[in-house]
Design a protein around this motif. Sequence first.
Motif, PDB file in Angstrom:
ATOM      1  N   ILE A  14       0.737  -1.179  -0.125  1.00  0.00           N
ATOM      2  CA  ILE A  14       0.218   0.267  -0.128  1.00  0.00           C
ATOM      3  C   ILE A  14       1.000   1.301  -0.015  1.00  0.00           C
ATOM      4  CG2 ILE A  14      -1.784   1.473   1.302  1.00  0.00           C
ATOM      5  CD1 ILE A  14      -2.765  -1.072   0.031  1.00  0.00           C
ATOM      6  N   TYR A  15       0.238   1.896  -1.133  1.00  0.00           N
ATOM      7  CA  TYR A  15       1.165   3.423  -1.221  1.00  0.00           C
ATOM      8  C   TYR A  15       0.483   5.078  -0.951  1.00  0.00           C
ATOM      9  CZ  TYR A  15       4.814   0.550  -2.889  1.00  0.00           C
ATOM     10  OH  TYR A  15       6.398  -0.210  -2.767  1.00  0.00           O
ATOM     11  N   PRO A  16       0.076   5.283   0.017  1.00  0.00           N
ATOM     12  CA  PRO A  16      -0.956   6.353   0.346  1.00  0.00           C
ATOM     13  C   PRO A  16       0.484   7.730  -0.043  1.00  0.00           C
ATOM     14  CG  PRO A  16       0.239   5.483   2.349  1.00  0.00           C
ATOM     15  CD  PRO A  16       1.006   4.652   1.540  1.00  0.00           C
ATOM     16  N   GLY A  17      -1.371   9.155  -0.185  1.00  0.00           N
ATOM     17  CA  GLY A  17      -0.472  10.158  -0.769  1.00  0.00           C
ATOM     18  C   GLY A  17       0.043  10.730   0.460  1.00  0.00           C
ATOM     19  N   HIS A  18       0.197  10.412   2.006  1.00  0.00           N
ATOM     20  CA  HIS A  18       0.631  10.936   3.120  1.00  0.00           C
ATOM     21  C   HIS A  18       1.331  10.118   3.943  1.00  0.00           C
ATOM     22  CE1 HIS A  18      -0.422  14.884   1.181  1.00  0.00           C
ATOM     23  NE2 HIS A  18      -1.745  13.930   1.039  1.00  0.00           N
ATOM     24  N   SER A  19       2.209  10.428   5.159  1.00  0.00           N
ATOM     25  CA  SER A  19       1.807   9.238   6.442  1.00  0.00           C
ATOM     26  C   SER A  19       2.487   9.579   6.952  1.00  0.00           C
ATOM     27  CB  SER A  19       3.343   8.682   6.297  1.00  0.00           C
ATOM     28  OG  SER A  19       4.482   7.644   6.575  1.00  0.00           O
ATOM     29  N   TYR A  20       1.833   9.372   8.571  1.00  0.00           N
ATOM     30  CA  TYR A  20       2.030   9.750  10.015  1.00  0.00           C
ATOM     31  C   TYR A  20       3.456   9.407  10.803  1.00  0.00           C
ATOM     32  CZ  TYR A  20      -1.796  12.008   9.706  1.00  0.00           C
ATOM     33  OH  TYR A  20      -3.580  13.088   9.523  1.00  0.00           O
ATOM     34  N   GLY A  21       4.065   8.691   9.612  1.00  0.00           N
ATOM     35  CA  GLY A  21       5.444   7.800  10.397  1.00  0.00           C
ATOM     36  C   GLY A  21       5.780   6.470   9.474  1.00  0.00           C
ATOM     37  N   VAL A  22       5.011   5.935   8.859  1.00  0.00           N
ATOM     38  CA  VAL A  22       4.699   5.008   8.648  1.00  0.00           C
ATOM     39  C   VAL A  22       5.480   5.048   7.378  1.00  0.00           C
ATOM     40  CG1 VAL A  22       3.612   2.292   8.495  1.00  0.00           C
ATOM     41  CG2 VAL A  22       3.458   3.643  10.657  1.00  0.00           C
ATOM     42  N   THR A  23       6.585   3.976   6.727  1.00  0.00           N
ATOM     43  CA  THR A  23       7.326   3.955   5.919  1.00  0.00           C
ATOM     44  C   THR A  23       5.886   3.513   4.718  1.00  0.00           C
ATOM     45  OG1 THR A  23       9.721   3.645   6.625  1.00  0.00           O
ATOM     46  CG2 THR A  23       9.313   3.256   4.215  1.00  0.00           C
ATOM     47  N   PRO A  24       5.831   3.712   3.325  1.00  0.00           N
ATOM     48  CA  PRO A  24       5.058   3.694   2.075  1.00  0.00           C
ATOM     49  C   PRO A  24       5.746   2.613   1.868  1.00  0.00           C
ATOM     50  CG  PRO A  24       5.429   6.120   2.333  1.00  0.00           C
ATOM     51  CD  PRO A  24       6.471   5.719   3.066  1.00  0.00           C
ATOM     52  N   GLY A  25       4.189   1.272   1.531  1.00  0.00           N
ATOM     53  CA  GLY A  25       4.913   0.553   0.898  1.00  0.00           C
ATOM     54  C   GLY A  25       4.463  -0.754   1.906  1.00  0.00           C
ATOM     55  N   GLN A  26       3.631  -0.978   2.948  1.00  0.00           N
ATOM     56  CA  GLN A  26       3.572  -1.538   3.397  1.00  0.00           C
ATOM     57  C   GLN A  26       2.608  -2.819   3.229  1.00  0.00           C
ATOM     58  OE1 GLN A  26       5.371  -2.208   7.160  1.00  0.00           O
ATOM     59  NE2 GLN A  26       6.416  -0.021   6.009  1.00  0.00           N
ATOM     60  N   ALA A  27       2.065  -4.101   3.742  1.00  0.00           N
ATOM     61  CA  ALA A  27       1.659  -4.916   3.331  1.00  0.00           C
ATOM     62  C   ALA A  27      -0.319  -4.315   3.970  1.00  0.00           C
ATOM     63  CB  ALA A  27       2.373  -6.416   3.730  1.00  0.00           C
ATOM     64  N   PHE A  28      -0.561  -4.696   3.031  1.00  0.00           N
ATOM     65  CA  PHE A  28      -2.235  -4.535   3.535  1.00  0.00           C
ATOM     66  C   PHE A  28      -2.486  -5.763   4.132  1.00  0.00           C
ATOM     67  CE2 PHE A  28      -7.131  -4.907   2.574  1.00  0.00           C
ATOM     68  CZ  PHE A  28      -7.330  -3.671   3.012  1.00  0.00           C
ATOM     69  N   SER A  29      -1.846  -6.484   4.480  1.00  0.00           N
ATOM     70  CA  SER A  29      -2.445  -7.004   6.170  1.00  0.00           C
ATOM     71  C   SER A  29      -1.517  -7.170   7.454  1.00  0.00           C
ATOM     72  CB  SER A  29      -1.597  -9.005   5.584  1.00  0.00           C
ATOM     73  OG  SER A  29      -0.308  -8.681   6.022  1.00  0.00           O
ATOM     74  N   ASP A  30      -0.798  -5.984   6.994  1.00  0.00           N
ATOM     75  CA  ASP A  30      -0.694  -5.162   8.352  1.00  0.00           C
ATOM     76  C   ASP A  30      -1.393  -4.167   8.574  1.00  0.00           C
ATOM     77  OD1 ASP A  30       1.625  -7.071   8.615  1.00  0.00           O
ATOM     78  OD2 ASP A  30       2.699  -6.081   7.169  1.00  0.00           O
ATOM     79  N   ASN A  83      -4.470  18.895  14.313  1.00  0.00           N
ATOM     80  CA  ASN A  83      -3.407  18.694  13.409  1.00  0.00           C
ATOM     81  C   ASN A  83      -2.913  18.042  12.762  1.00  0.00           C
ATOM     82  OD1 ASN A  83      -1.130  19.740  12.541  1.00  0.00           O
ATOM     83  ND2 ASN A  83       0.061  19.857  14.337  1.00  0.00           N
ATOM     84  N   ILE A  84      -4.246  17.752  11.805  1.00  0.00           N
ATOM     85  CA  ILE A  84      -4.060  16.580  11.328  1.00  0.00           C
ATOM     86  C   ILE A  84      -3.420  16.653   9.346  1.00  0.00           C
ATOM     87  CG2 ILE A  84      -6.889  15.983  10.587  1.00  0.00           C
ATOM     88  CD1 ILE A  84      -7.274  17.954   9.005  1.00  0.00           C
ATOM     89  N   PHE A  85      -2.928  17.936   9.532  1.00  0.00           N
ATOM     90  CA  PHE A  85      -1.074  18.007   8.528  1.00  0.00           C
ATOM     91  C   PHE A  85       0.221  17.383   9.445  1.00  0.00           C
ATOM     92  CE2 PHE A  85      -4.816  20.303   7.026  1.00  0.00           C
ATOM     93  CZ  PHE A  85      -5.586  19.409   5.223  1.00  0.00           C
ATOM     94  N   LYS A  86       0.118  16.992  10.163  1.00  0.00           N
ATOM     95  CA  LYS A  86       1.394  17.076  10.740  1.00  0.00           C
ATOM     96  C   LYS A  86       1.988  15.544   9.964  1.00  0.00           C
ATOM     97  CE  LYS A  86       4.081  17.575  15.216  1.00  0.00           C
ATOM     98  NZ  LYS A  86       4.374  17.537  16.437  1.00  0.00           N
ATOM     99  N   PHE A  87       2.302  15.484   8.976  1.00  0.00           N
ATOM    100  CA  PHE A  87       2.804  14.488   8.265  1.00  0.00           C
ATOM    101  C   PHE A  87       4.225  14.316   8.332  1.00  0.00           C
ATOM    102  CE2 PHE A  87      -0.985  14.982   5.496  1.00  0.00           C
ATOM    103  CZ  PHE A  87      -2.042  14.935   5.928  1.00  0.00           C
TER     104      PHE A  87
END
Length: 223
Positions: free
Chosen positions: A174-190, A218-222
Motif C-alpha cells: 500500500i502506497y498512500p499519499g501521506h504518512s504519519y510515520g509509517v514507511t510507504p509500501g506496507q503489506a495490506f495485511s499489516d 493537527n491533521i496535516f502533521k505528516f
Amino acid sequence: MSLEVAVLRMVNHYMINYNYLLVDHISRNALIVDPAWHIDKVEYALYSRAAQLKGILITHAHRDHIDLAKPLSEKYRIPIWISKEEVAASGFDAANIELLNNNTPWVTASMTVEPILTPGHTPGCICFKVGDNLFTGDVLFAEGCGIVPSVEAAYQMYDSIQLLKSRVADSTRIYPGHSYGVTPGQAFSDIKDNNIYLHFRDKESFAGFRLRKTQNKNIFKFN
C-alpha cells in the motif's frame, strides 16, 4: 511484471506528500502517481533510471496531488488519467486528460493499471492497482484514512474501504499519499491489523468516529 516503485517524498512548506514513480524494468517506461511540488526530483528519478515518462495517474484533484500534473503532461506530451466524477466535482482540466468512469483495467507503459473508484475523501477519489501495489492517495493511509467533509462522505469512505478489503490481497503493498510515520509500501495485511478504520462493522459507527470532535486537529502533521 518487473516493476520498481520509486518513493519520492515531497515537501512544500508544512505539507509533506508522496509521489510514486513506477518503472517497468524491461521497457524502461514509467508512470507517475500524484506528482507535486518538485519537478527536478521527478526528472532526476527518471534520469537515474533511464526511464521514459509515459503517463500520469491522479487519485484526486487536491492541489498537493496535482501540482505538477499539467506541467509534466505538457512537457512530455503524455496523458493524465483521473476519474470522471473527480473532474465534475473539482473542475480540474488539462489538454491531455483521460477520464475514467468505471473499474475497467487498461494497459499503458507496459503496465496493467486497475482503477478502483473509492469516493469519500472527494467525490471522485480513485485508487490504482499496478501489479502487487496499490496507490491509495488520501483514501487510505497506513495509520488512518483521509478527512471527509460530511456524514454522507463518511458513509462513502466506509463503503470504499470495504471495497478495498474485498478486492485487495493481503500481500499487496500500500502506497498512500501521506504518512504519519509509517514507511510507504506496507503489506495490506499489516494495515488491516493496525488501522482502526478497517475494523468498523457499520457505516454509522465509522462515520461517528471519523467525524468526532475530539480528534487531533493537527491533521496535516505528516512525515
